[in-house]
Design a protein around this motif. Structure first.
Motif, mmCIF file in Angstrom:
data_model
loop_
_atom_site.group_PDB
_atom_site.id
_atom_site.type_symbol
_atom_site.label_atom_id
_atom_site.label_comp_id
_atom_site.label_asym_id
_atom_site.label_seq_id
_atom_site.Cartn_x
_atom_site.Cartn_y
_atom_site.Cartn_z
ATOM 1 N N THR A 43 12.341 -6.199 7.902
ATOM 2 C CA THR A 43 12.280 -5.793 9.155
ATOM 3 C C THR A 43 12.411 -6.681 10.337
ATOM 4 O OG1 THR A 43 11.938 -3.904 10.690
ATOM 5 C CG2 THR A 43 10.358 -5.234 9.544
ATOM 6 N N GLY A 44 12.960 -6.075 11.133
ATOM 7 C CA GLY A 44 12.928 -7.639 12.774
ATOM 8 C C GLY A 44 11.721 -7.043 13.514
ATOM 9 N N ARG A 45 10.662 -5.949 13.453
ATOM 10 C CA ARG A 45 9.769 -5.411 13.657
ATOM 11 C C ARG A 45 8.685 -6.111 13.568
ATOM 12 N NH1 ARG A 45 8.228 1.149 12.202
ATOM 13 N NH2 ARG A 45 10.789 1.698 13.117
ATOM 14 N N PRO A 46 7.946 -6.773 15.071
ATOM 15 C CA PRO A 46 6.628 -7.147 14.712
ATOM 16 C C PRO A 46 5.934 -6.044 13.466
ATOM 17 C CG PRO A 46 6.902 -6.319 16.763
ATOM 18 C CD PRO A 46 7.989 -5.664 16.126
ATOM 19 N N THR A 50 5.296 -1.976 12.123
ATOM 20 C CA THR A 50 5.911 -1.550 10.961
ATOM 21 C C THR A 50 4.504 -0.882 10.283
ATOM 22 O OG1 THR A 50 6.688 -3.799 10.995
ATOM 23 C CG2 THR A 50 7.019 -2.769 8.360
ATOM 24 N N GLU A 51 3.287 -1.381 10.709
ATOM 25 C CA GLU A 51 2.563 -0.637 10.029
ATOM 26 C C GLU A 51 2.403 0.955 9.591
ATOM 27 O OE1 GLU A 51 -1.249 -3.168 10.604
ATOM 28 O OE2 GLU A 51 -0.795 -2.372 12.154
ATOM 29 N N GLU A 52 3.394 1.391 10.945
ATOM 30 C CA GLU A 52 3.954 3.439 11.183
ATOM 31 C C GLU A 52 4.372 3.812 10.092
ATOM 32 O OE1 GLU A 52 6.106 3.131 15.026
ATOM 33 O OE2 GLU A 52 4.865 2.205 16.005
ATOM 34 N N GLY A 58 5.837 0.576 -2.002
ATOM 35 C CA GLY A 58 5.383 1.048 -2.903
ATOM 36 C C GLY A 58 4.067 0.303 -3.132
ATOM 37 N N GLU A 59 3.996 0.411 -4.779
ATOM 38 C CA GLU A 59 2.532 -0.756 -5.212
ATOM 39 C C GLU A 59 3.019 -1.755 -5.429
ATOM 40 O OE1 GLU A 59 -0.126 1.226 -6.698
ATOM 41 O OE2 GLU A 59 0.812 2.708 -6.332
ATOM 42 N N HIS A 60 3.606 -2.316 -4.795
ATOM 43 C CA HIS A 60 4.214 -3.337 -4.517
ATOM 44 C C HIS A 60 3.640 -4.785 -3.592
ATOM 45 C CE1 HIS A 60 6.995 -3.208 -1.427
ATOM 46 N NE2 HIS A 60 7.540 -1.983 -2.334
ATOM 47 N N GLY A 61 3.591 -3.335 -2.439
ATOM 48 C CA GLY A 61 2.421 -3.666 -1.847
ATOM 49 C C GLY A 61 2.745 -4.797 -0.812
ATOM 50 N N LEU A 62 4.226 -5.269 -0.658
ATOM 51 C CA LEU A 62 4.412 -6.087 0.401
ATOM 52 C C LEU A 62 5.745 -5.672 1.664
ATOM 53 C CD1 LEU A 62 5.279 -8.916 -2.127
ATOM 54 C CD2 LEU A 62 3.301 -8.059 -0.934
ATOM 55 N N ALA A 63 5.735 -6.539 2.765
ATOM 56 C CA ALA A 63 6.529 -6.578 3.409
ATOM 57 C C ALA A 63 7.002 -7.298 4.207
ATOM 58 C CB ALA A 63 6.505 -4.744 4.683
ATOM 59 N N VAL A 64 8.286 -7.560 4.501
ATOM 60 C CA VAL A 64 9.180 -8.277 4.905
ATOM 61 C C VAL A 64 8.942 -7.920 6.573
ATOM 62 C CG1 VAL A 64 10.656 -10.928 5.531
ATOM 63 C CG2 VAL A 64 10.543 -9.786 3.243
ATOM 64 N N VAL A 65 8.662 -8.376 8.104
ATOM 65 C CA VAL A 65 8.306 -8.187 9.224
ATOM 66 C C VAL A 65 8.719 -9.538 10.241
ATOM 67 C CG1 VAL A 65 6.846 -7.948 10.577
ATOM 68 C CG2 VAL A 65 6.129 -7.301 8.439
ATOM 69 N N SER A 66 9.185 -9.047 10.973
ATOM 70 C CA SER A 66 9.661 -10.511 11.665
ATOM 71 C C SER A 66 11.022 -11.045 11.707
ATOM 72 C CB SER A 66 8.860 -11.042 12.779
ATOM 73 O OG SER A 66 7.015 -9.870 13.679
ATOM 74 N N ASN A 67 11.805 -10.470 10.699
ATOM 75 C CA ASN A 67 12.806 -10.940 10.583
ATOM 76 C C ASN A 67 12.744 -12.171 9.805
ATOM 77 O OD1 ASN A 67 14.308 -9.464 11.973
ATOM 78 N ND2 ASN A 67 14.425 -10.957 14.061
ATOM 79 N N ALA A 69 9.586 -14.023 9.122
ATOM 80 C CA ALA A 69 8.518 -15.240 9.445
ATOM 81 C C ALA A 69 7.417 -14.528 8.962
ATOM 82 C CB ALA A 69 8.582 -14.919 11.014
ATOM 83 N N LEU A 70 7.092 -13.398 8.321
ATOM 84 C CA LEU A 70 5.938 -12.624 7.860
ATOM 85 C C LEU A 70 6.446 -12.278 6.657
ATOM 86 C CD1 LEU A 70 2.931 -12.904 8.023
ATOM 87 C CD2 LEU A 70 3.423 -10.374 9.417
ATOM 88 N N VAL A 71 5.321 -12.164 5.326
ATOM 89 C CA VAL A 71 5.665 -11.586 4.821
ATOM 90 C C VAL A 71 3.692 -10.800 4.283
ATOM 91 C CG1 VAL A 71 5.277 -10.626 2.204
ATOM 92 C CG2 VAL A 71 7.382 -12.348 3.210
ATOM 93 N N TRP A 72 3.951 -9.163 4.580
ATOM 94 C CA TRP A 72 3.307 -9.073 4.533
ATOM 95 C C TRP A 72 2.089 -7.832 3.348
ATOM 96 C CZ3 TRP A 72 -0.986 -9.699 8.432
ATOM 97 C CH2 TRP A 72 -2.200 -8.916 8.622
ATOM 98 N N ASP A 73 0.753 -8.798 2.975
ATOM 99 C CA ASP A 73 0.052 -7.661 2.041
ATOM 100 C C ASP A 73 -0.511 -6.141 2.431
ATOM 101 O OD1 ASP A 73 -1.548 -6.936 0.009
ATOM 102 O OD2 ASP A 73 -1.295 -8.989 -0.910
ATOM 103 N N VAL A 74 0.553 -5.271 1.966
ATOM 104 C CA VAL A 74 -0.263 -4.062 2.936
ATOM 105 C C VAL A 74 -1.918 -3.703 1.754
ATOM 106 C CG1 VAL A 74 -0.071 -1.521 2.877
ATOM 107 C CG2 VAL A 74 2.105 -3.725 3.496
ATOM 108 N N ARG A 75 -1.957 -3.785 0.810
ATOM 109 C CA ARG A 75 -2.652 -3.121 0.589
ATOM 110 C C ARG A 75 -4.541 -4.273 0.918
ATOM 111 N NH1 ARG A 75 -0.494 0.749 -0.629
ATOM 112 N NH2 ARG A 75 1.413 1.065 -1.971
ATOM 113 N N ARG A 76 -3.728 -5.846 0.482
ATOM 114 C CA ARG A 76 -4.806 -6.181 1.459
ATOM 115 C C ARG A 76 -4.453 -6.498 2.724
ATOM 116 N NH1 ARG A 76 -3.320 -8.793 -3.453
ATOM 117 N NH2 ARG A 76 -4.403 -8.352 -5.472
ATOM 118 N N HIS A 77 -3.970 -6.649 3.408
ATOM 119 C CA HIS A 77 -3.993 -6.223 4.791
ATOM 120 C C HIS A 77 -4.225 -7.687 5.660
ATOM 121 C CE1 HIS A 77 -4.315 -4.505 8.747
ATOM 122 N NE2 HIS A 77 -4.318 -5.130 9.253
#
Length: 263
Positions: A43-46, A50-52, A58-67, A69-77
């Protein structure tokens, strides 16, 4: 062959116009994940927006954020990967844009939030604690995205003029219905970061199916083995994608996945 990874944009693609993810779509995403196929939000969202939807990661727990610029580890925040713009280069680009388009206003996005120039009109509510001031004071650390807004040009006009002024120093794209440019570090796109994530997971481009609706999705759709433009996508996206999906309000992503995976 069944895809090994699903990459989907959010706004205008997976998320409905009212900002929700339908119960049907949420169920389909969970069923795809249960088959061992990661569904990655790209997503292009900051991060703060995206936290919404992280409840649907899923279990992989990863999201690509800000076009990208960031891969966020959802499980480990915490960040898994950051690809920011360095201040020196970012400020050089600001000077070039302001010289070519004097009414341009700037803001910078970081993991912590957004800082804005006084005359930058941010349409959504500005988070508490956001700084206001000249871009020379705000861009004092690496930024995930540089935002540029113009109140008199159309998005396409602004993009074309900005590309000419910047000369490829940074990556410029857009996903808004207003003249808001989203500017990333050299080489940073949804596609280039998704490729890094997929390499870590052992998935090749040919095994990825991607969904999108706006120009910032074009690199990802071109990279993936199969690509779907939403029914009401931007014309450039409709031309670029290999397939069409129903609209986001018709649960287009979920309906396509139901067919691809025989759910």
């Amino acid at each position: 062959m069944r895809p090994k990874l699903v990459a989907t944009d959010l706004d205008g693609t997976l998320v409905r116009s009212d900002g929700t993810v339908s119960a049907y779509t949420a169920d389909v995403l969970a069923r795809v994940e249960a088959l061992g196929v990661p569904v990655v939000f790209v997503t292009g969202r900051p991060l703060r927006w995206t936290e919404e939807v992280f409840e649907h990661v899923g279990e992989h727990g990863l999201a690509v954020v800000s076009n990208g610029a960031l891969v966020w580890d959802v499980r480990r925040h915490r960040p898994s990967l950051e690809r920011p713009i360095e201040p020196e280069l970012g400020l050089e680009v600001c000077r070039l844009l302001r010289a070519a388009l004097p009414d341009t206003a700037f803001a910078v996005e970081t993991v912590e939030g957004i800082d804005l120039e006084q005359h930058f009109d941010e349409r959504p509510p500005v988070p508490p604690g956001s700084r206001r001031g000249p871009i020379e004071e705000l861009f004092d650390r690496p930024a995930l995205k540089l935002l540029a807004r113009h109140e008199e040009l159309t998005p396409q006009e602004f993009w074309d003029l900005a590309e000419e002024a910047v000369g490829g120093r940074l990556v410029i794209t857009w996903s808004s219905t207003t003249a808001l440019l989203e500017i990333s570090a050299p080489g940073v796109t949804k596609a280039s970061t998704l490729e890094l994530l997929c390499a870590d997971l052992g998935v090749g481009a040919a095994d990825v199916v991607a969904f999108g609706d706006m120009p910032n999705d074009l690199p990802m759709l071109a990279w993936a083995g199969a690509s779907y433009a939403m029914a009401d996508a931007h014309p450039t996206v409709l031309d670029a994608a290999t397939h069409r999906a129903p609209s986001n309000d018709d649960d287009g992503v979920a309906r396509v996945l139901t067919g691809l995976f025989g759910l």
